[in-house]
Write an enzyme that holds these catalytic residues in place. Structure first.
Site, short mmCIF file in Angstrom:
data_model
loop_
_atom_site.label_atom_id
_atom_site.label_comp_id
_atom_site.label_asym_id
_atom_site.label_seq_id
_atom_site.Cartn_x
_atom_site.Cartn_y
_atom_site.Cartn_z
N PRO A 69 0.81 -1.23 0.00
CA PRO A 69 0.00 0.00 0.00
C PRO A 69 0.83 1.27 0.00
O PRO A 69 1.88 1.36 0.66
CB PRO A 69 -0.82 -0.12 1.29
CG PRO A 69 -1.00 -1.59 1.44
CD PRO A 69 0.30 -2.20 1.00
N CYS A 70 0.34 2.26 -0.74
CA CYS A 70 1.14 3.46 -0.99
C CYS A 70 0.48 4.73 -0.48
O CYS A 70 1.01 5.82 -0.69
CB CYS A 70 1.36 3.62 -2.50
SG CYS A 70 -0.18 3.75 -3.45
N GLN A 71 -0.66 4.63 0.22
CA GLN A 71 -1.41 5.83 0.56
C GLN A 71 -0.59 6.83 1.39
O GLN A 71 -0.75 8.04 1.27
CB GLN A 71 -2.68 5.48 1.33
CG GLN A 71 -3.74 4.82 0.46
CD GLN A 71 -3.58 3.31 0.38
OE1 GLN A 71 -2.53 2.77 0.68
NE2 GLN A 71 -4.64 2.64 -0.02
N PHE A 91 2.44 7.58 1.11
CA PHE A 91 3.44 8.26 0.29
C PHE A 91 2.83 8.99 -0.90
O PHE A 91 3.52 9.69 -1.62
CB PHE A 91 4.48 7.25 -0.23
CG PHE A 91 5.08 6.40 0.85
CD1 PHE A 91 5.93 6.94 1.79
CD2 PHE A 91 4.77 5.06 0.94
CE1 PHE A 91 6.49 6.16 2.80
CE2 PHE A 91 5.31 4.27 1.94
CZ PHE A 91 6.17 4.82 2.88
#
Length: 351
Positions: free
Chosen positions: A76-78, A80
């Site tokens: 998951p990248c939320q 960043f």
């Protein structure tokens, strides 16, 4: 014999559609989002699909993984992302890469591939990115040569401007260096000079789909603000028919407009005071120059989930499970299969 892949944070299978197109076989997939794993099961019936968080799975036994030559994961990248709160220190998802690193230690694949948003390499002077690279290069039980690069999916034929950081680890006993795929597409005005293909038109990619797909895109019924909130109208949400789309996002409220919607123009701007702008629709429909057979969309609308999936380069038969919000979440969080195919074709050279 097809090389075996274990897919973590597998989502709806974007990386795996690409891996399979390149001649690999996903033997196990894991994700904590039930809608995604249900979608994965429907499209990859021979894969062992598990719905569980990675820390629980990693601790379930000494080594819960099957053998595989390749390990992939788009954790998951939320925390960043430019569209998120960008506060990784206070977001538990920031350290999910440690679960991925633990899986590398358990599987010891010949190659691992991790994907994240481009903001990872920039946020807080790249400190969070450096942390990940340090773990992959110095703290694993097996030595890996680590390569990374920010790729724009549009540079490889995906009809969408989508920049992502790709990290590739090659086990030290594997001969040869990994080379990222060479760019194949560029802006149309540069294409001839650079001897590349022009960027793929997202209008052309979706023109075969119905102009009025009822129930397949987000609307705001009975809202006094109308179908588009002030926030939606605070930026240009429409790209030209003949250009790649803006990045397909996971939130169905903020998905951009179909290119057959009217052109947007800036009404006023006050960037010095909190990045405030207001855009409005015009009476101009410039898509008619390129897609004259496609009707004018009046009123304008957001992209449908089928259109978003086509822009992401999912195959035509792809149909994610869940309600409309979950469909867009799965599509927007995915790695474009075509981009992953190009990467895996380079991996195949090493194996």
């Amino acid at each position: 014999m097809k090389r075996r892949v274990v897919s973590l944070f597998s989502g709806a299978g974007g990386m795996d559609f690409g891996s399979h197109a390149a001649g690999f076989n996903t033997v196990m997939a894991l994700d904590n989002f039930a809608a995604s794993t249900e979608t994965f099961k429907q499209h990859f019936p021979e894969t062992d699909v598990i719905t569980q968080d990675i820390y629980t799975f990693n601790s379930s036994k000494k080594n819960p993984y099957p053998s595989a030559e390749v390990l992939t994961g788009g954790y998951p990248c939320q925390s960043f992302s430019m569209g998120g709160l960008r506060d990784p220190a206070n977001d538990d998802r920031s350290n999910l890469f440690l679960g991925f690193a633990d899986a590398v230690n358990k599987i010891k694949p010949r190659v691992f591939i991790a994907e994240n948003v481009s903001g990872l390499a920039k946020l807080q002077n790249g400190e969070w990115f450096k942390k990940q690279l340090h773990v992959y290069t110095h703290e694993l039980g097996v030595k890996y040569r680590v390569y990374w690069k920010t790729l724009n999916a549009a540079d490889y034929g995906v009809p969408q401007m989508r920049k992502r950081v790709i990290i590739v680890g090659v086990r030290s006993d594997v001969d040869g260096d990994f080379e990222f795929p060479e760019q194949t597409h560029t802006k149309s005005e540069w294409a001839k000079k650079k001897k590349l293909l022009p960027y793929t038109s997202h209008g052309e990619a979706i023109k075969h789909l119905p102009p009025h797909p009822s129930g397949e895109y987000y609307e705001r019924p009975h809202d006094p603000e109308g179908n588009f909130s002030w926030y939606f109208m605070s930026r240009n949400r429409r790209h030209r028919w003949d250009k790649p789309a803006f990045t397909v996002v996971a939130n169905f409220r903020h998905v951009t407009l179909h290119p057959a919607s009217p052109v947007m123009e800036l009404e006023w701007s006050n960037l010095a005071d909190g990045w405030k702008q207001k855009w409005r629709f015009t009476d101009e429909y410039d898509h008619l120059e390129f897609g004259a057979a496609f009707p004018r969309l009046d009123p304008p609308r957001r992209l449908s989930w089928r259109e978003a999936a086509a822009i992401q380069t999912f195959p035509a038969h792809f149909n994610p499970t869940g309600d409309l919000a979950k469909k867009f979440e799965q599509i927007g969080n995915a790695v474009p299969p075509l981009l992953m195919q190009k990467i895996m074709e380079q991996v195949k050279i090493l194996l």
